[in-house]
Design a protein around this motif. Structure first.
Motif, PDB file in Angstrom:
ATOM      1  N   GLN A   1       0.799  -1.219   0.000  1.00 57.63           N
ATOM      2  CA  GLN A   1       0.000   0.000   0.000  1.00 57.63           C
ATOM      3  C   GLN A   1       0.833   1.271   0.000  1.00 57.63           C
ATOM      4  O   GLN A   1       0.351   2.342  -0.362  1.00 57.63           O
ATOM      5  CB  GLN A   1      -0.932   0.028   1.226  1.00 57.63           C
TER       6      GLN A   1
ATOM      7  N   SER B   1      -5.163  -0.356  -9.656  1.00 59.77           N
ATOM      8  CA  SER B   1      -4.526   0.319  -8.530  1.00 59.77           C
ATOM      9  C   SER B   1      -3.755   1.545  -8.991  1.00 59.77           C
ATOM     10  O   SER B   1      -3.066   1.513 -10.016  1.00 59.77           O
ATOM     11  CB  SER B   1      -3.574  -0.632  -7.809  1.00 59.77           C
TER      12      SER B   1
ATOM     13  N   ARG C   1      -1.865   2.934  -6.520  1.00 58.98           N
ATOM     14  CA  ARG C   1      -0.844   3.001  -5.472  1.00 58.98           C
ATOM     15  C   ARG C   1       0.306   2.011  -5.684  1.00 58.98           C
ATOM     16  O   ARG C   1       1.377   2.180  -5.111  1.00 58.98           O
ATOM     17  CB  ARG C   1      -1.494   2.759  -4.112  1.00 58.98           C
TER      18      ARG C   1
ATOM     19  N   GLU D   1      -6.923  -4.755  -5.472  1.00 57.64           N
ATOM     20  CA  GLU D   1      -6.359  -3.835  -6.462  1.00 57.64           C
ATOM     21  C   GLU D   1      -5.254  -4.550  -7.222  1.00 57.64           C
ATOM     22  O   GLU D   1      -4.426  -5.254  -6.621  1.00 57.64           O
ATOM     23  CB  GLU D   1      -5.807  -2.579  -5.782  1.00 57.64           C
TER      24      GLU D   1
ATOM     25  N   ASN E   1      -2.077  -4.214 -10.228  1.00 57.10           N
ATOM     26  CA  ASN E   1      -1.110  -3.273 -10.805  1.00 57.10           C
ATOM     27  C   ASN E   1      -1.007  -3.523 -12.309  1.00 57.10           C
ATOM     28  O   ASN E   1      -0.393  -4.490 -12.739  1.00 57.10           O
ATOM     29  CB  ASN E   1       0.249  -3.479 -10.126  1.00 57.10           C
TER      30      ASN E   1
END
Length: 620
Positions: free
Chosen positions: A432, A519, A521, A559, A561
């Motif tokens: 995160q 995502s 983040r 989430e 990537n």
């Protein structure tokens, strides 16, 4: 009645072994401990006699008497305090009858200096007598009783107890000195030890040498003296006495209030954590006196629970001598003193934090978790406590205040970001934080259990909202990049290909997740779990499940990537026929991977192992 032989509690046997093998750097400390215990016994008699005046039995001059016999090589310390009955002798001298016994014993390390501090905090200084004594006899008669009892032990693992005779109430401790300890039969040596360590004792400590009686100490309450007449060493000695501790006080607060409220404070912040700091009872340890007469050493109303680490004395001139515990709970004078103590202590902490950041950091290491309880519980002092709070950070070493955090916020950053977990190192590696790190946005790392609770009542600080970095709403798009970004290890999946993969993952995972989404983040990891806005924080939920306050796990948002090579490969596979069946194992493994990173248990460990074996077999 013949004496009965009994065995020490196992914890006492181990403690005695440590004590008798050079626990103290200076053996003379034993005399301080025994005088301190005698003083406490006299204080307890004063308190009990407020409601039972017959306990005085015509003997109102409380004192401690030290005597010696060079021929017999014995040293005696006697008091005319509350005394002990048979059961109390067994409980107080044969066992460690206090909460946290197991934790106390397990914390004994064998390191003399560390164990000395622990034993002092636990209040069992009586056993220091065995440093200089081959045998200890304790004859005690409880106030209001006629029968005295004798407790005898050589400290080797057992003790005997039987009936005895004693004129008047109180306790006499007779030490049969070991060979080589004759210095404690010398009047000059005894004078020096008492003057050095026990001059602050508020009742006479008398040396009886034959027919000659000599008072060795000032015999006045230290807190009643002007600050200009008290030395730092006297403060330290009094702290050792009142706290049953061996460390140095981190902060000393000596103050007198006159006017609408008349009281005196002599308070100490310990240099080390008291052993029972996190006892669930959260009891305060200040001694309450009324016009120098001891009332109680457990007045929880004097300070809020989040200041329970304080040690010392509060002496009031506005309370009646016969005040009861029930009266203390609702007494407006006590409530006003409590407010005054809280303001003074917080004011002193603010001064210390401003003048000496390193010293304050040491204090925060010891007591920060307790002060943060006040952020949750005490709305009146919440802002002041938030200013005093210190935190670990994702982007710098040492402790960070909220003011320092706000001053260093990035352009475009509008919130204070935090993340909760069990260990600092684990949090620093959390997926995160990848996007925050890439943007140069600082995140505060919270590892105390109380952090999950105070965050629920603190919505903002200095006009900046406080947000969890593990929530879906942690939008970093408005913050400019910090500089060079890490090159992606695969072609970024976008558009229809990403939508197809997300749809396939949702179909495979079903109700196991709340949603699957791209995502913003993640920069290095393939996946992570986040809580939806409005849902309970993941770490708090895990904490409540651990304490059986919740019985199920809430589904979270997964989430992914789109710049990660694994996600790129899965997106390519999702374009082919039979994608849902083909992606079943991979999707479940992605979810399990995200759970493991968060410290969550796997829902199906056996299924995880089988899926991992199948995927590895195909790859090889």
């Amino acid at each position: 009645m013949t004496a009965q032989t009994m065995h020490f509690q196992a914890e006492v046997t181990r403690l005695l072994h440590i004590v008798t093998h050079a626990l103290y750097s200076q053996k003379e400390i034993f005399l301080r401990e025994l005088i301190s215990n005698a003083s406490d016994a006299c204080d307890k008699l004063r308190f009990a006699a407020q409601t039972e005046p017959d306990l005085w039995a015509g003997d109102t001059e409380l004192k401690v008497v030290i005597s010696f016999d060079k021929t017999a090589r014995t040293l005696s310390i006697a008091d005319n305090g509350i005394g002990m009955g048979r059961d109390e002798l067994i409980a107080n001298l044969g066992t460690i009858a206090r909460s946290g016994t197991g934790e106390f014993v397990s914390s004994l390390s064998g390191d003399a200096a560390k164990d000395m501090a622990l034993i002092g905090q636990f209040g069992v200084g009586f056993y220091s007598a065995f440093m200089v004594a081959a045998k200890v006899e304790v004859v005690s008669r409880k106030a209001g009783e006629m029968q005295a009892w004798c407790w005898v032990s050589d400290g080797s693992g057992e003790f005997s107890i039987g009936e005895a005779g004693r004129e008047g109430r109180g306790t006499t401790i007779l030490l049969h000195l070991r060979e080589g300890e004759d210095e404690f039969l010398d009047p000059m040596r005894l004078r020096h030890v008492v003057k050095t360590y026990s001059d602050h004792i508020a009742l006479p400590v008398v040396l009886q040498d034959g027919d000659k009686a000599e008072t060795l100490n000032a015999a006045s309450a230290l807190w009643s003296r002007p600050k200009s007449e008290v030395t730092e060493q006297q403060y330290t000695d009094f702290y050792h006495h009142v706290a049953h501790a061996f460390d140095e006080p981190w902060l000393t607060l000596h103050a007198r209030a006159e006017g609408k409220l008349d009281y005196t404070l002599l308070l100490f912040v310990p240099g080390m954590r008291p052993h029972d700091l996190f006892d669930p009872a959260r009891k305060a340890a200040l001694k309450l006196y009324v016009r120098r007469v001891f009332i109680t050493d457990r007045c929880d109303e004097l300070v809020p629970a989040w200041l329970r680490f304080l040690r010392g004395v509060v002496d009031s001139a506005d309370l009646p001598l016969n005040v009861s515990r029930e009266m203390l709970q609702h007494n407006p004078v006590v409530a006003r003193i409590r407010q005054a103590i809280t303001r003074r202590v917080l004011g002193e902490l603010e001064k210390k934090a401003g003048k000496d950041a390193a010293a304050y950091a040491a204090f925060w290491e010891n007591f920060g978790a307790v002060l943060k309880e006040g952020i949750y519980e005490d709305a009146e002092h919440r802002e002041q406590l938030l200013k005093l709070a210190r935190f670990r950070s994702s982007s710098r070493e040492g402790w960070v205040s909220l003011d320092e955090y706000v001053a260093a916020m990035k352009d475009g950053q509008s919130a204070i970001y935090v993340i909760n977990g069990d260990q600092i190192d684990q949090l620093k590696r959390s997926p995160q934080l990848e996007g925050f790190r890439a943007k140069g946005v600082e995140v505060l790392l919270l590892t105390d259990p109380v952090d999950d609770f105070w965050l629920s009542v603190v919505q903002d600080y200095a006009g900046k909202p406080v947000k969890s970095a593990t929530r879906a709403g942690a939008d970093l798009d408005v913050v400019p990049d910090a500089g060079e970004t890490k090159p992606e290890d695969g072609e970024k999946v976008e558009g229809a290909a990403l939508g197809t993969l997300i749809a396939a993952l949702k179909q495979v995972l079903g109700d196991a997740v709340k949603d699957v989404r791209e995502s913003k983040r993640l920069t290095d990891s393939a996946v992570c779990l986040v809580a939806a806005d409005g849902d309970m924080d993941m770490h708090l939920e895990r904490l409540l499940r651990l304490h059986q306050k919740l019985d199920k796990t809430s589904p979270r948002i997964l989430e992914i990537n789109p710049g990660h090579a694994l996600i790129g490969a899965l997106a390519a596979r999702a374009q082919q026929p039979g994608a849902v069946d083909a992606l079943n194992d991979a999707a479940q493994l992605l979810l399990d991977q995200a759970r493991l990173v968060e410290g969550e248990p796997l829902a199906d460990p056996a299924g995880f192992a089988q899926r991992l074996a199948r995927v590895m077999a195909k790859a090889l």
